[in-house]
Design a protein around this motif. Structure first.
Motif, PDB file in Angstrom:
ATOM      1  N   TYR A  70       0.811  -1.219   0.000  1.00  0.00           N
ATOM      2  CA  TYR A  70       0.000   0.000   0.000  1.00  0.00           C
ATOM      3  C   TYR A  70       0.845   1.271   0.000  1.00  0.00           C
ATOM      4  O   TYR A  70       0.309   2.374  -0.014  1.00  0.00           O
ATOM      5  N   PHE A  71       2.140   1.119   0.019  1.00  0.00           N
ATOM      6  CA  PHE A  71       3.054   2.262  -0.065  1.00  0.00           C
ATOM      7  C   PHE A  71       3.652   2.284  -1.465  1.00  0.00           C
ATOM      8  O   PHE A  71       3.952   1.248  -2.047  1.00  0.00           O
ATOM      9  N   LYS A  72       3.823   3.494  -2.011  1.00  0.00           N
ATOM     10  CA  LYS A  72       4.322   3.623  -3.384  1.00  0.00           C
ATOM     11  C   LYS A  72       5.783   3.220  -3.512  1.00  0.00           C
ATOM     12  O   LYS A  72       6.178   2.655  -4.522  1.00  0.00           O
ATOM     13  N   THR A  73       6.569   3.525  -2.491  1.00  0.00           N
ATOM     14  CA  THR A  73       7.996   3.204  -2.556  1.00  0.00           C
ATOM     15  C   THR A  73       8.447   2.598  -1.234  1.00  0.00           C
ATOM     16  O   THR A  73       7.773   2.726  -0.206  1.00  0.00           O
ATOM     17  N   ILE A  74       9.617   1.979  -1.277  1.00  0.00           N
ATOM     18  CA  ILE A  74      10.196   1.417  -0.062  1.00  0.00           C
ATOM     19  C   ILE A  74      10.548   2.536   0.904  1.00  0.00           C
ATOM     20  O   ILE A  74      10.341   2.410   2.119  1.00  0.00           O
ATOM     21  N   LYS A  75      11.041   3.647   0.370  1.00  0.00           N
ATOM     22  CA  LYS A  75      11.376   4.792   1.240  1.00  0.00           C
ATOM     23  C   LYS A  75      10.142   5.300   1.984  1.00  0.00           C
ATOM     24  O   LYS A  75      10.210   5.619   3.164  1.00  0.00           O
ATOM     25  N   GLU A  76       9.023   5.358   1.279  1.00  0.00           N
ATOM     26  CA  GLU A  76       7.768   5.807   1.900  1.00  0.00           C
ATOM     27  C   GLU A  76       7.361   4.847   3.017  1.00  0.00           C
ATOM     28  O   GLU A  76       6.946   5.270   4.099  1.00  0.00           O
ATOM     29  N   TYR A  77       7.491   3.557   2.766  1.00  0.00           N
ATOM     30  CA  TYR A  77       7.168   2.544   3.778  1.00  0.00           C
ATOM     31  C   TYR A  77       8.094   2.680   4.986  1.00  0.00           C
ATOM     32  O   TYR A  77       7.643   2.659   6.128  1.00  0.00           O
ATOM     33  N   LYS A  79       9.753   5.302   5.954  1.00  0.00           N
ATOM     34  CA  LYS A  79       9.475   6.565   6.638  1.00  0.00           C
ATOM     35  C   LYS A  79       8.238   6.440   7.543  1.00  0.00           C
ATOM     36  O   LYS A  79       8.196   6.989   8.634  1.00  0.00           O
ATOM     37  N   ALA A  80       7.247   5.699   7.078  1.00  0.00           N
ATOM     38  CA  ALA A  80       6.021   5.512   7.877  1.00  0.00           C
ATOM     39  C   ALA A  80       6.319   4.733   9.155  1.00  0.00           C
ATOM     40  O   ALA A  80       5.658   4.932  10.168  1.00  0.00           O
ATOM     41  N   ASN A  81       7.305   3.862   9.126  1.00  0.00           N
ATOM     42  CA  ASN A  81       7.773   3.090  10.277  1.00  0.00           C
ATOM     43  C   ASN A  81       6.647   2.269  10.922  1.00  0.00           C
ATOM     44  O   ASN A  81       6.108   2.614  11.971  1.00  0.00           O
ATOM     45  N   TRP A  82       6.340   1.155  10.269  1.00  0.00           N
ATOM     46  CA  TRP A  82       5.281   0.245  10.707  1.00  0.00           C
ATOM     47  C   TRP A  82       5.405  -0.128  12.181  1.00  0.00           C
ATOM     48  O   TRP A  82       4.443  -0.069  12.932  1.00  0.00           O
ATOM     49  N   SER A  83       6.596  -0.508  12.620  1.00  0.00           N
ATOM     50  CA  SER A  83       6.788  -1.004  13.983  1.00  0.00           C
ATOM     51  C   SER A  83       6.640   0.056  15.061  1.00  0.00           C
ATOM     52  O   SER A  83       6.182  -0.237  16.160  1.00  0.00           O
TER      53      SER A  83
END
Length: 117
Positions: A70-77, A79-83
């Motif tokens: 659901y994130f456009k890029t790995i960097k975006e993912y 940055k969101a920091n799931w954990s």
């Protein structure tokens, strides 16, 4: 706030009923048992998830693998920091679905009228 919906289907085989309540042939009793098992499983699952969010601050389910798409890029993912920023604050809805209850031979072969304390 992130919302996560989880459905947990499962099946159960019961080999013994210490209370000697007839669940195998009594539909009403079987429905009561099904609801009680689902309710207990949902409560315990919710307690476990809350503990992973509040105490451990980590999720043990690998849901992060699912949400990455659901994130456009790995960097975006990253940055969101799931954990740290998403999972600990997510609202998690758990649906427990007991699809099938089977009763083993032990119960079917028990003659309830012959059992004494």
């Amino acid at each position: 706030m992130t919302e996560i919906n989880v459905k947990v289907p499962f099946q159960l085989e019961i080999l013994a009923v210490p209370s000697l309540i007839d669940y195998s042939s009594n539909k009403k009793n079987r429905e009561l048992l099904k609801k009680a098992i689902e309710s207990d499983a949902r409560r315990k699952s919710e307690d476990f998830v809350k503990k992973t969010q509040n105490e451990y601050k980590e999720e043990p389910f690998y849901w992060s693998l699912y949400v990455r798409k659901y994130f456009k890029t790995i960097k975006e993912y990253e940055k969101a920091n799931w954990s740290k920023n998403i999972y600990p604050y997510a609202h998690i809805n758990i649906e427990v679905d007991l699809e099938k209850i089977e009763f083993g031979n032990l119960i079917r072969s028990t003659r309830f009228s012959e059992v004494a304390d």
